[in-house]
Design a protein around this motif. Structure first.
Motif, PDB file in Angstrom:
ATOM      1  N   ALA A   4       4.447   9.016   6.519  1.00 32.97           N
ATOM      2  CA  ALA A   4       4.167   8.922   7.955  1.00 32.97           C
ATOM      3  C   ALA A   4       2.711   9.249   8.283  1.00 32.97           C
ATOM      4  O   ALA A   4       2.252   8.998   9.397  1.00 32.97           O
ATOM      5  N   SER A   5       2.010   9.796   7.303  1.00 36.48           N
ATOM      6  CA  SER A   5       0.598  10.146   7.482  1.00 36.48           C
ATOM      7  C   SER A   5      -0.279   9.088   6.808  1.00 36.48           C
ATOM      8  O   SER A   5       0.217   8.089   6.293  1.00 36.48           O
ATOM      9  N   LEU A  41       0.817  -1.203   0.000  1.00 41.76           N
ATOM     10  CA  LEU A  41       0.000   0.000   0.000  1.00 41.76           C
ATOM     11  C   LEU A  41       0.858   1.264   0.000  1.00 41.76           C
ATOM     12  O   LEU A  41       0.599   2.204  -0.762  1.00 41.76           O
ATOM     13  N   ASP A  42       1.893   1.307   0.842  1.00 43.21           N
ATOM     14  CA  ASP A  42       2.755   2.489   0.876  1.00 43.21           C
ATOM     15  C   ASP A  42       3.488   2.687  -0.446  1.00 43.21           C
ATOM     16  O   ASP A  42       3.639   3.820  -0.924  1.00 43.21           O
ATOM     17  N   ASP A  77       9.690  -0.666   4.101  1.00 39.41           N
ATOM     18  CA  ASP A  77      10.598   0.256   4.791  1.00 39.41           C
ATOM     19  C   ASP A  77      10.384   1.663   4.231  1.00 39.41           C
ATOM     20  O   ASP A  77      10.766   1.949   3.092  1.00 39.41           O
ATOM     21  N   ARG A  78       9.805   2.532   5.017  1.00 41.57           N
ATOM     22  CA  ARG A  78       9.486   3.873   4.525  1.00 41.57           C
ATOM     23  C   ARG A  78      10.726   4.716   4.248  1.00 41.57           C
ATOM     24  O   ARG A  78      10.699   5.610   3.391  1.00 41.57           O
ATOM     25  N   GLU A  79      11.817   4.440   4.948  1.00 44.74           N
ATOM     26  CA  GLU A  79      13.067   5.142   4.643  1.00 44.74           C
ATOM     27  C   GLU A  79      13.556   4.755   3.246  1.00 44.74           C
ATOM     28  O   GLU A  79      14.028   5.603   2.483  1.00 44.74           O
ATOM     29  N   LEU A  83       9.396  15.688   1.940  1.00 41.04           N
ATOM     30  CA  LEU A  83       7.949  15.719   1.724  1.00 41.04           C
ATOM     31  C   LEU A  83       7.383  14.307   1.635  1.00 41.04           C
ATOM     32  O   LEU A  83       6.357  13.990   2.246  1.00 41.04           O
ATOM     33  N   VAL A  84       8.068  13.443   0.884  1.00 44.62           N
ATOM     34  CA  VAL A  84       7.598  12.065   0.732  1.00 44.62           C
ATOM     35  C   VAL A  84       7.610  11.345   2.079  1.00 44.62           C
ATOM     36  O   VAL A  84       6.662  10.632   2.426  1.00 44.62           O
ATOM     37  N   ALA A  85       8.665  11.542   2.859  1.00 49.05           N
ATOM     38  CA  ALA A  85       8.740  10.899   4.175  1.00 49.05           C
ATOM     39  C   ALA A  85       7.599  11.359   5.072  1.00 49.05           C
ATOM     40  O   ALA A  85       7.000  10.551   5.800  1.00 49.05           O
TER      41      ALA A  85
END
Length: 213
Positions: free
Chosen positions: A155-156, A97-98, A132-134, A149-151
């Motif tokens: 996170a939202s 999803l991310d 891994d969002r990083e 901005l993407v990070a």
């Protein structure tokens, strides 16, 4: 014409399909105004921490001669397209999803293709975890997006519901497997077809443009 391509970034045949589409577009650059990447989730119930890839494949496909032959075919076809599939490397399958949110945000700055390519190479060639969002922020930055901005967006909950609605719409349209290509909003092709077949569809769409097809 615009080509909408429905994919999931943990689907190896989607990587093959992307490279075949790249070749087809390169053969008909004047005919294709753009490629828009659309979301699909093969396993939307995957937990945030992911699942072990080897275990998942063993449970879903077993280790039959047919599965081993199919994998060999996939690896060989990948090699022909410059993809170094590494299924022996330990890896976790992420909930995508991310990753699909990131692909959506890459549309406006015009770098969806770079992001999709970056995601698939990271997972299939390097065994990276796409949950891994990083890592996702790094891939975005390498594609020219604003990493900070993407990070913050990752996170939202931004666009989680929008992506989920798009995935549901794909199911309602009858998409049962990916990749799934829609040419000019009129002609659909399912599966990782050879680029020569995709070129034929592009030509057909051009030939029937405005003909009420």
């Amino acid at each position: 014409m615009l080509i909408d391509t429905v994919i999931d970034v943990v689907c190896p045949w989607c990587f093959v399909g992307k490279r075949e589409l790249d070749l087809a577009v390169a053969e008909r650059p004047a005919a294709v105004t753009g490629v828009r990447w659309r979301p699909y989730q093969l396993s939307a119930e995957t937990p945030a921490e992911g699942v072990d890839r080897a275990t998942y494949y063993a449970q879903k496909f077993g280790n039959s001669p047919q599965f081993q032959q199919a994998r060999k075919h996939l690896i060989a076809r990948g090699e022909e397209l410059g993809i170094a599939f590494d299924f022996e490397r330990p890896a976790r399958i992420a909930n995508t999803l991310d990753a699909h949110r990131l692909i959506r945000w890459a549309l406006a700055p015009g770098c969806q293709d770079l992001v999709v390519e970056g995601l698939m190479r990271a997972y299939f060639e390097e065994g990276a975890f796409l949950g891994d969002r990083e890592l996702l922020a790094d891939i975005a930055a390498r594609a020219g997006m604003d990493r900070t901005l993407v990070a913050d967006l990752l996170a939202s909950d931004a666009d989680r519901d929008v992506v989920q609605v798009e995935v549901a719409e794909a199911h309602r349209m009858g998409v049962q497997g990916v990749p799934f290509f829609i040419f000019d909003g009129r002609f659909a092709v399912s599966g990782a077809q050879d680029h020569s077949e995709l070129v034929k569809v592009i030509d057909h769409a051009q030939a029937t443009d405005g003909a009420g097809a």
